[in-house]
Design a protein around this motif. Sequence first.
Motif, short mmCIF file in Angstrom:
data_model
loop_
_atom_site.label_atom_id
_atom_site.label_comp_id
_atom_site.label_asym_id
_atom_site.label_seq_id
_atom_site.Cartn_x
_atom_site.Cartn_y
_atom_site.Cartn_z
N PHE B 35 0.82 -1.23 0.00
CA PHE B 35 0.00 0.00 0.00
C PHE B 35 0.84 1.26 0.00
O PHE B 35 0.38 2.33 0.39
N THR B 36 2.11 1.16 -0.40
CA THR B 36 2.97 2.33 -0.36
C THR B 36 2.75 3.21 -1.60
O THR B 36 2.33 2.72 -2.64
N SER B 37 3.06 4.50 -1.43
CA SER B 37 2.95 5.38 -2.59
C SER B 37 4.30 5.48 -3.29
O SER B 37 4.39 5.92 -4.43
N SER B 38 5.37 5.06 -2.60
CA SER B 38 6.69 5.24 -3.18
C SER B 38 7.06 4.06 -4.06
O SER B 38 6.45 3.00 -4.00
N GLU B 47 3.25 7.47 2.23
CA GLU B 47 1.81 7.72 2.11
C GLU B 47 1.14 6.43 1.66
O GLU B 47 1.74 5.67 0.91
N TRP B 48 -0.09 6.22 2.09
CA TRP B 48 -0.80 5.01 1.67
C TRP B 48 -1.38 5.24 0.28
O TRP B 48 -1.85 6.33 -0.04
N SER B 49 -1.32 4.23 -0.54
CA SER B 49 -1.82 4.39 -1.89
C SER B 49 -2.17 3.06 -2.50
O SER B 49 -1.66 2.01 -2.09
N LEU B 50 -3.01 3.12 -3.51
CA LEU B 50 -3.40 1.87 -4.18
C LEU B 50 -2.72 1.75 -5.54
O LEU B 50 -3.05 0.90 -6.35
N ARG B 51 -1.71 2.62 -5.78
CA ARG B 51 -1.18 2.70 -7.14
C ARG B 51 -0.61 1.37 -7.63
O ARG B 51 -0.68 1.07 -8.82
N GLN B 54 -3.33 -0.74 -8.86
CA GLN B 54 -3.83 -0.28 -10.16
C GLN B 54 -2.85 -0.65 -11.27
O GLN B 54 -3.26 -0.97 -12.39
#
Lengths: 276, 266
Positions: B35-38, B47-51, B54
């Motif tokens: 779930f990382t943004s990096s 930051e948490w992210s779903l990238r 995706q």
Amino acid sequence: MRGRAERIGLLALPGLSFLAIIYALPLFMLLLKSFQIDGQFSVEEYVTFFSDEYNLNVLWRTLRVALLTTGLALIIAYPTAIIMARVKGFWLSVFLVAMVLPMSVGVVVKAFAWTILFRTRGVLNDTLMSLGITEAPIRMLFTETALVIGAANVFLPFMVLPIYAVLRQMDSRLPEAAASLGATPVFRFMNVTLPLSLPGVVAGSAFTFSLAVSMYVIPSLIVGERQQTLSMLTARSFLYLRNEALGATISSILLVIAISVVLGSSWLANRLGARQ
Amino acid sequence: MTGTDRLALSLSWIVALGCVFFLMLPIVITLAASFTSSAVYTLPPPEWSLRWYQSLERRLGLWDAVALSLNLAVVSTMISLVLGTLAAIAVARGRFQGREAIATFTVSPLMMPGLVVGVALLQFFREIGLRDAYWSLLLGHIVITLPFVMRTLLASMAAFDFSLVDAARTLGLSYPRAILRVLVPNLAPAYLTGGLFAFLASMDNYPISIFLTDARNKTLPIKMLQYLEEQPDPSLAAISSGLILLACIVLIIGSRTVGLNRMIQG
């Protein structure tokens, strides 16, 4: 009735013939091939293998890593199994989930997770540095210590569960009886609990050791090509070097190690079982 | 309880809790990393992210690998359940020499080095001229799944009361029907446990599969390790999290229907 009971035995044929043709025969042929050069019987491949110091180092490293992994797993597993055999309800569920969930998550996922943990700027190093234990990051990935820790993590359930199974079946009144007869805790453990749990320890250690000797995914991710093990050397000789004779020799050595561990441990477990 | 007892017990508790932490660590780390943004594996994530989830859509060939792995796991488990049922009945009911040996032999692939089995199959299939990767993989995966099924079925059939099958037969069912209607439902827990572990073992197998694939037929673990070499970004953690989710689902099904304690005794 006799005829029918014999005919029922025929039901084993499909599965047995499948395994005989698609498992036992290929293994036998592999073993045979390692003793052949141009169709002639020869032990030359083995002589070549064992006279190369590099190969001996790989063999020694493989055995050492497997032994250390088994030892580490046993040290963690034994007390855990003791506690698991004592608890019920919520805590038992916690332990069972902790065993079964990692067993169900594949080795590829877990080995990969350990590479994240061991990275130079990874979680472990960050934690160690923020706690002030080390100043600079330690190189962990590509070390034997990292490999042993990762492998012990993956194989732990295979060590805990057999010991737990034996301890759970043990009559809990036995140590109590010993205590009421005045046995000290140390005496009780050494003379009641430990001997009764030995078949589980043997089974768990044999399973862990034979898995660790032949593991491939974990070392190739955690230590990489720099420190080869027998499995990695096998895969290399087949997939990259195209040296099938060498590959067949190393596979046969791995096979012999695995078979001796299985036979040796079941003999030992039988003896321990018979003595009780 | 004496002082020594108490000390030994508290030490054991500390090790046991440490063991739970140690076992769960890789799973928690993988989930957190996915779930990382990096683009690197910094933990905790900035930051948490779903990238990375995706990004999975764009991974060419990934879904083919997932489909192939699921296909192999399901088909090989099914075939193993059928072969395993027949063989386990023979061992449980037959009166002939070598029943113990059959039981040991059918479970033995569990203890053999996967890589060696893979090498042996590679050479064997070449020898007999089997060039099709799917069929090679399928045969290899049955060798992986069959011992898991055998282990649980052998244990449960030893305890199964076969007079139930005989009763069904006197009531007019044929032998195969009696097996399907009486034995299989009665041993449902064993089928479920053996089947689930077999399925997961097939999904995860790398050491046998690597020798049997070709350029077009790559199973998920092979694809994953390949990505790791080519572009080690956190999309791999996202795939891994998917596999963890799969294991959780399997485990929940198993514990709801069979119970955890029975699952591990298999």
